[in-house]
Design a protein around this motif. Structure first.
Motif, PDB file in Angstrom:
ATOM      1  N   SER A   1       0.831  -1.198   0.000  1.00 29.17           N
ATOM      2  CA  SER A   1       0.000   0.000   0.000  1.00 29.17           C
ATOM      3  C   SER A   1       0.870   1.253   0.000  1.00 29.17           C
ATOM      4  CB  SER A   1      -0.890   0.023   1.223  1.00 29.17           C
ATOM      5  OG  SER A   1      -0.083  -0.196   2.353  1.00 29.17           O
ATOM      6  N   ILE A  69       3.246   5.465  -2.633  1.00 28.32           N
ATOM      7  CA  ILE A  69       1.866   5.099  -2.315  1.00 28.32           C
ATOM      8  C   ILE A  69       1.266   4.563  -3.598  1.00 28.32           C
ATOM      9  CG2 ILE A  69      -0.338   5.921  -1.452  1.00 28.32           C
ATOM     10  CD1 ILE A  69       1.089   8.229  -0.190  1.00 28.32           C
ATOM     11  N   SER A  71      -1.600   3.902  -4.804  1.00 28.48           N
ATOM     12  CA  SER A  71      -2.758   4.458  -5.508  1.00 28.48           C
ATOM     13  C   SER A  71      -2.587   5.927  -5.837  1.00 28.48           C
ATOM     14  CB  SER A  71      -4.010   4.269  -4.673  1.00 28.48           C
ATOM     15  OG  SER A  71      -3.735   4.644  -3.353  1.00 28.48           O
ATOM     16  N   LEU A  72      -1.661   6.619  -5.181  1.00 27.23           N
ATOM     17  CA  LEU A  72      -1.547   8.054  -5.431  1.00 27.23           C
ATOM     18  C   LEU A  72      -0.325   8.413  -6.259  1.00 27.23           C
ATOM     19  CD1 LEU A  72      -2.559   9.766  -2.105  1.00 27.23           C
ATOM     20  CD2 LEU A  72      -3.688   9.914  -4.278  1.00 27.23           C
ATOM     21  N   GLU A  91       2.717  11.591 -10.096  1.00 25.00           N
ATOM     22  CA  GLU A  91       1.489  10.806 -10.009  1.00 25.00           C
ATOM     23  C   GLU A  91       1.700   9.404 -10.517  1.00 25.00           C
ATOM     24  OE1 GLU A  91      -1.621  13.467 -11.844  1.00 25.00           O
ATOM     25  OE2 GLU A  91      -2.631  12.075 -10.497  1.00 25.00           O
TER      26      GLU A  91
END
Lengths: 164, 438
Positions: A1, A69, A71-72, A91
Motif C-alpha cells: 500500500s 503510495i 494508488s496516489l 502521479e
C-alpha cells in the motif's frame, strides 16, 4: 500500500569544516599583512559565516527519502542540513517503472535508481528518466533493497488488493 | 480499489458532526470539504447542499460521519452516527473518529450494498484547505482532445476545492440552520496595524487617484501634442519611464478591489517594486548630494566633452586624408569631412555656452532621483544621448547616404538584367530595352 524509504548522506565533517575555515582565514591574514587594512579580517569572518549558511541551506543534503503510495504516486523529498525540504511528487499514472540503471563515469561503473515516466502517446515508450538519491549515492546493496521494496508496492497498483 | 479520503487539516479539531464533500467514484476518492455540526435537520442539510450544488456545479453530498469525543467512546453516539448513514444514504459511508487525547484516528467504511464484502484499504490524506483552494494546477503543455481522460487525477481534487468557495462563506459562528467548520473557522489572525492600514488606504487611494487624473489630464492636453514636442517626448527615455510609472501608480490606486489572486499579486508586485525603487533613489540622492559631488561631476563634464570632440576631429582628419579613408573620391571626402567638422565645432560651442549653468541644471535634475532609481538612470542615459548628439547626426547622415547608394545600385542592377520597378504594382517587371535606351 505505501512505504517510505530514506537514505542518509554523510554528515558534515568537523575536519573539513575547520580546514576550509583555516584556509580562508590564512588567506585573509596574508592579505592583511600585505595591505595593512583591518577590514580584510572582518570581511573574511563575514564571508566564512555567510558561506557556511549558504552551504548548509542550499548545498548540503542530509537525507533523501522516497515515499511510494501505490494508488496516489511517488514523492521524493530531499532535506537539507539547515532543515529545508524540497519535494517532488509524481502521479502514479505517469510512472512506468522504477529500475536500477548502470552508467559509466570516467573509469568506473556506477549504479543509480531511477523512475521511468510513461510517454502519453506511446504506452511502451519512456518519456523521461528521473534519477533518485543523487546526493547520497547509495551503493548497489542498498539500491537492491530499495528496488525490491518499490517493486512490491508497484505490483499492487496493477492488481486490486486481495483480502488479507 | 483503494479508497482515498482527503481530509482538511483545519477540521481535525472540530466537534462531532457529519462530513460533506464530493465523491469521485472513478478514482474511488472522497474529498471532504467541511463538517456539519449537531444539531441539524436532515431536510435542511439536503436543501443547503442542493443550493450549493446549483451554484458551484460541484456534486456535493454527505459522505460520512466524524466523531471527536473528548471522553470515552460513547456507544450511543456511535449508533446514532451509523443510523445517520441510513438517512443520508451514500455508498460507502465513511466513519472517521478520534478519541480523547489519542493521536491515532480510526477510519472505516460501511458498505451495505457491496458485491464483495472485503476489507478495503483506506488511505487518509491531510490537505491544507486554504492553500489547495488558492493554488492553480498547471495543465500539461500539450492538451489534445483524447487526453482528457489521461489528465492528472489530482487535478479533480484541486478543482473540487477551488470551485466550492461558496461553501466556505457560512461558518459555524453564523446564525443559521447549518453550522459548518472549514478553513475559515480557524479565524485569520489579523493585526491592528493591518486593519488600520486598510481603513486608511481608502481615502489615500482616492486622493492619489485624483492627483493622478489631474497629472494625466495635463499630459494629454493638446499643448503638448504639437509635432516638435511630441517627437521630443517620444525620443527621451525619461518621459517614457515617467509615463510607465504613472500608469503603475494608476493601477495601484484604483478603487476597485482585485477580482482574483492574479490581480492581487500583480498589484502587490507593482507596489513593492515602486517602494524599492524609491528607496534606492533616495539612497542615491543622499550619496550624491554630499561633499559637493554634483559640483565635481559638473566640473569634469565639460573637459570630457572637449576631449571627445578632439578625438573625433583627429579621426575625421585621418579619414579625410589617409589611405584607409572614405574612399569615394577626393572632393566628396573633403566635403563630408568639412561638414562633420563644422558639426562638431557647432556642438562644442553650444556646450561651452551652457557651461556656467551645468551645475545648476544637474542639481535640479538630480532631484528627480527621488522618484526612483529607474528615473535617475533614465536621466543619465538621456544626458549621455544629448551630449553625444553630434555623433548621432553623423550616423543619420551616413545611413541616408548609404540608403541612397544602395537604391541607385539596385536600380542599375535591375537595368543590367533588363527589368524595371513598376511603381503602380510595387513589384519588379521585365522590360525589354532597346539599345539606344540603355
Amino acid at each position: 500500500s505505501c512505504r517510505e524509504l530514506a537514505v542518509r548522506g554523510p554528515r558534515l565533517q568537523l575536519r573539513s569544516l575547520s580546514a576550509a575555515t583555516s584556509a580562508v582565514w590564512l588567506a585573509a591574514y596574508g592579505l592583511f599583512a600585505i595591505s595593512e587594512n583591518s577590514m580584510v579580517l572582518s570581511a573574511a569572518i563575514f564571508i566564512t559565516l555567510i558561506g557556511l549558511i549558504i552551504y548548509l541551506h542550499f548545498v548540503k543534503i542530509d537525507q533523501e527519502s522516497l515515499l511510494v503510495i501505490s494508488s496516489l504516486g511517488i514523492q521524493v523529498t530531499s532535506s537539507y542540513a539547515s532543515g529545508k525540504e524540497s519535494t517532488t511528487f509524481i502521479e502514479m499514472g505517469q510512472v512506468k517503472d522504477v529500475v536500477i540503471n548502470e552508467a559509466i563515469h570516467m573509469q568506473k561503473v556506477i549504479y543509480y535508481l531511477c523512475i521511468l515516466l510513461q510517454d502519453p502517446e506511446d504506452p511502451q515508450g519512456v518519456s523521461e528518466v528521473v534519477p533518485l538519491f543523487q546526493s547520497s549515492k547509495p551503493r548497489l546493496d542498498c539500491l537492491i533493497e530499495v528496488y525490491k521494496s518499490c517493486q512490491e508496492i508497484l505490483e499492487q497498483r496493477k492488481t486490486p488488493p486481495q483480502s488479507s | 480499489m483503494v479508497l482515498k479520503v482527503f481530509f482538511p487539516s483545519c477540521c481535525s479539531s472540530a466537534d462531532s458532526g457529519i462530513l460533506i464533500g464530493r465523491w469521485i467514484s472513478k478514482q474511488s476518492s472522497a474529498v471532504i470539504l467541511a463538517v456539519v455540526h449537531f444539531p441539524f435537520i436532515p431536510v435542511q442539510v439536503k436543501q443547503y447542499l442542493g443550493e450549493v450544488q446549483r451554484v458551484t456545479k460541484v456534486s456535493v453530498s454527505v459522505l460520512g460521519s466524524w466523531s471527536n469525543s473528548k471522553q470515552e467512546k460513547e456507544e450511543s453516539l456511535s449508533e446514532f452516527l451509523e443510523d445517520l448513514g441510513t438517512i443520508f444514504c451514500h455508498e460507502p459511508w465513511i466513519q472517521i473518529s478520534k478519541e480523547g487525547d489519542s493521536k491515532f484516528w480510526s477510519c472505516s467504511t460501511l458498505q451495505k450494498h457491496s458485491k464483495n464484502p472485503q476489507e478495503e484499504e483506506i488511505i487518509l490524506v491531510y490537505y491544507d484547505q486554504r492553500k489547495v483552494m488558492l493554488s492553480h494546477l498547471h495543465p500539461p503543455l500539450d492538451t489534445a482532445g483524447q487526453r482528457a481522460e489521461d489528465a492528472s487525477k489530482l487535478s479533480a481534487i484541486f478543482d473540487t476545492v477551488a470551485r466550492s468557495q461558496v461553501l466556505f462563506m457560512t461558518d459555524r459562528y453564523d446564525e443559521g440552520p447549518i453550522k459548518l467548520t472549514h478553513w475559515q473557522s480557524d479565524g485569520v489572525e489579523a493585526s491592528i496595524i493591518v486593519e488600520l492600514l486598510k481603513q486608511a488606504s481608502v481615502p489615500a487611494c482616492m486622493l492619489l487617484t485624483f492627483l493622478l487624473s489631474l497629472v494625466s489630464g495635463i499630459c494629454r492636453s493638446r499643448v503638448l501634442k504639437f509635432w516638435p514636442l511630441s517627437f521630443l517626448w517620444s525620443k527621451l527615455s525619461t518621459c517614457e519611464q515617467l509615463g510607465h510609472r504613472l500608469q503603475h501608480l494608476q493601477v495601484i490606486s484604483s478603487n476597485k478591489k482585485s477580482q482574483n489572486q492574479n490581480q492581487l499579486m500583480r498589484k502587490a508586485n507593482i507596489f513593492v517594486s515602486l517602494l524599492i525603487d524609491m528607496a534606492l533613489g533616495m539612497l542615491l540622492m543622499s550619496w550624491l548630494y554630499r561633499k559637493n559631488r554634483i559640483g565635481h561631476l559638473a566640473d569634469t563634464l565639460i573637459p570630457v566633452a572637449d576631449h571627445v570632440a578632439e578625438e573625433l576631429q583627429d579621426l575625421l582628419q585621418w579619414l579625410m586624408g589617409a589611405p584607409a579613408g572614405l574612399k569615394m573620391n577626393r572632393a566628396l571626402d573633403q566635403v563630408l569631412g568639412r561638414f562633420f567638422l563644422y558639426h562638431i565645432h557647432l556642438w562644442i560651442s553650444y556646450i561651452h555656452l551652457l557651461s556656467p549653468f551645468i551645475e545648476m541644471i544637474l542639481w535640479y535634475v538630480g532631484l528627480s532621483a527621488c522618484l526612483g532609481l529607474t528615473v535617475a538612470l533614465c536621466v543619465l542615459s538621456d544626458i549621455i544621448a544629448l551630449l553625444t548628439f553630434h555623433i548621432y547626426c553623423f550616423y543619420v547622415y551616413g545611413a541616408r547616404l548609404y540608403c541612397l547608394k544602395i537604391y541607385g545600385l539596385s536600380s542599375l542592377w535591375r537595368l543590367f538584367r533588363g527589368k524595371k520597378w513598376n511603381v503602380l504594382r510595387q513589384r519588379v517587371d521585365s522590360c525589354s530595352y532597346d539599345l539606344d535606351q540603355v
